[in-house]
Scaffold this active site. Sequence first.
Site, PDB file in Angstrom:
ATOM      1  N   ASN A   1       0.852  -1.177   0.000  1.00 57.51           N
ATOM      2  CA  ASN A   1       0.000   0.000   0.000  1.00 57.51           C
ATOM      3  C   ASN A   1       0.896   1.237   0.000  1.00 57.51           C
ATOM      4  OD1 ASN A   1      -2.360  -1.554   0.156  1.00 57.51           O
ATOM      5  ND2 ASN A   1      -2.203  -1.695   2.377  1.00 57.51           N
TER       6      ASN A   1
ATOM      7  N   GLN B   1      -2.262   3.360   2.616  1.00 59.26           N
ATOM      8  CA  GLN B   1      -1.162   3.173   3.567  1.00 59.26           C
ATOM      9  C   GLN B   1      -1.476   3.897   4.871  1.00 59.26           C
ATOM     10  OE1 GLN B   1       2.663   4.262   1.961  1.00 59.26           O
ATOM     11  NE2 GLN B   1       3.784   3.575   3.776  1.00 59.26           N
TER      12      GLN B   1
ATOM     13  N   VAL C   1       0.797   3.135   7.877  1.00 56.41           N
ATOM     14  CA  VAL C   1       2.082   3.220   8.584  1.00 56.41           C
ATOM     15  C   VAL C   1       3.137   3.618   7.559  1.00 56.41           C
ATOM     16  CG1 VAL C   1       3.812   2.012   9.952  1.00 56.41           C
ATOM     17  CG2 VAL C   1       1.376   1.489  10.289  1.00 56.41           C
TER      18      VAL C   1
ATOM     19  N   HIS D   1       6.512  -1.284   3.849  1.00 56.54           N
ATOM     20  CA  HIS D   1       6.291  -2.671   4.275  1.00 56.54           C
ATOM     21  C   HIS D   1       5.580  -3.428   3.169  1.00 56.54           C
ATOM     22  CE1 HIS D   1       3.005  -0.113   5.717  1.00 56.54           C
ATOM     23  NE2 HIS D   1       2.199  -1.116   5.482  1.00 56.54           N
TER      24      HIS D   1
ATOM     25  N   HIS E   1       3.112  -6.552   2.572  1.00 56.28           N
ATOM     26  CA  HIS E   1       2.192  -7.506   3.185  1.00 56.28           C
ATOM     27  C   HIS E   1       2.313  -8.845   2.467  1.00 56.28           C
ATOM     28  CE1 HIS E   1      -0.543  -4.489   5.272  1.00 56.28           C
ATOM     29  NE2 HIS E   1       0.019  -3.703   4.372  1.00 56.28           N
TER      30      HIS E   1
HETATM   31  P1  AMP Z   1      -0.782  -0.307   5.718  1.00 56.29           P
HETATM   32  O1  AMP Z   1      -2.234   0.011   5.889  1.00 56.29           O
HETATM   33  O2  AMP Z   1      -0.414  -0.919   4.406  1.00 56.29           O
HETATM   34  O3  AMP Z   1       0.085   0.881   6.087  1.00 56.29           O
HETATM   35  O4  AMP Z   1      -0.477  -1.462   6.748  1.00 56.29           O
HETATM   36  C1  AMP Z   1      -0.119  -1.256   8.068  1.00 56.29           C
HETATM   37  C2  AMP Z   1      -0.311  -2.572   8.759  1.00 56.29           C
HETATM   38  O5  AMP Z   1       0.375  -2.536   9.997  1.00 56.29           O
HETATM   39  C3  AMP Z   1      -1.762  -2.901   9.080  1.00 56.29           C
HETATM   40  O6  AMP Z   1      -2.127  -4.122   8.444  1.00 56.29           O
HETATM   41  C4  AMP Z   1      -1.784  -3.016  10.600  1.00 56.29           C
HETATM   42  O7  AMP Z   1      -2.655  -4.016  11.063  1.00 56.29           O
HETATM   43  C5  AMP Z   1      -0.333  -3.312  10.905  1.00 56.29           C
HETATM   44  N1  AMP Z   1       0.118  -2.930  12.233  1.00 56.29           N
HETATM   45  C6  AMP Z   1      -0.078  -1.749  12.858  1.00 56.29           C
HETATM   46  N2  AMP Z   1       0.510  -1.748  14.066  1.00 56.29           N
HETATM   47  C7  AMP Z   1       1.098  -2.958  14.197  1.00 56.29           C
HETATM   48  C8  AMP Z   1       1.873  -3.579  15.234  1.00 56.29           C
HETATM   49  N3  AMP Z   1       2.168  -2.950  16.378  1.00 56.29           N
HETATM   50  N4  AMP Z   1       2.305  -4.839  15.036  1.00 56.29           N
HETATM   51  C9  AMP Z   1       2.008  -5.505  13.892  1.00 56.29           C
HETATM   52  N5  AMP Z   1       1.306  -4.964  12.879  1.00 56.29           N
HETATM   53  C10 AMP Z   1       0.851  -3.716  13.036  1.00 56.29           C
END
Ligand code: AMP
Length: 113
Positions: free
Chosen positions: A86, A93, A95, A99, A101
Site C-alpha cells: 500500500n 497506507q 504506517v 512494508h 504484506h
Molecule cells: P498499511 O495500511 O499498508 O500501512 O499497513 C499497516 C499494517 O500494519 C496494518 O495491516 C496493521 O494491522 C499493521 N500494524 C499496525 N501496528 C502494528 C503492530 N504494532 N504490530 C504488527 N502490525 C501492526
Amino acid sequence: MSDTLFSKIVRREIPADIIYEDNLALAFRDINPQAPVHILVIPKDPIPTLADTESHNHALLGHLLLTVKRVAEQEGLENGYRVVINTGQDGGQTVYHLHLHILGGRQMQWPPG
Ligand code: AMP
C-alpha cells in the site's frame, strides 16, 4: 530518518511476533490479520513509502522481495500468496515505514477493495 512505529519493533521497544530477521530486513505477524497468514516484511532502515525509493535502493528492494519468498516458504504457503505494498493515501497506507504484506492461507479475490 524519522522514527516510526515499525522502527520501535525493530528496536524491540514494542512487542511483535517476529518470524525472520537479517541485517537489512525484519518480518513479523500483522497485529490485525486479514488472512490466516498475514506477515509484514520491512526494511530495518525506514523509507516512508515505495514512492520515496530511489535507484540506489534497488538492491534493498530486491532483498525485500527475496525475503518475502523466503518467509512464504517458511510459512508453508506452497499454494501461493499475495504480496501488497500500500503506497500513500490513495493506496490505503497507514504506517509510513515501507512494508510488504504477505497474505496467504486462503483464496484471494480480485479486484481488491
Ligand atoms: P498499511 O495500511 O499498508 O500501512 O499497513 C499497516 C499494517 O500494519 C496494518 O495491516 C496493521 O494491522 C499493521 N500494524 C499496525 N501496528 C502494528 C503492530 N504494532 N504490530 C504488527 N502490525 C501492526
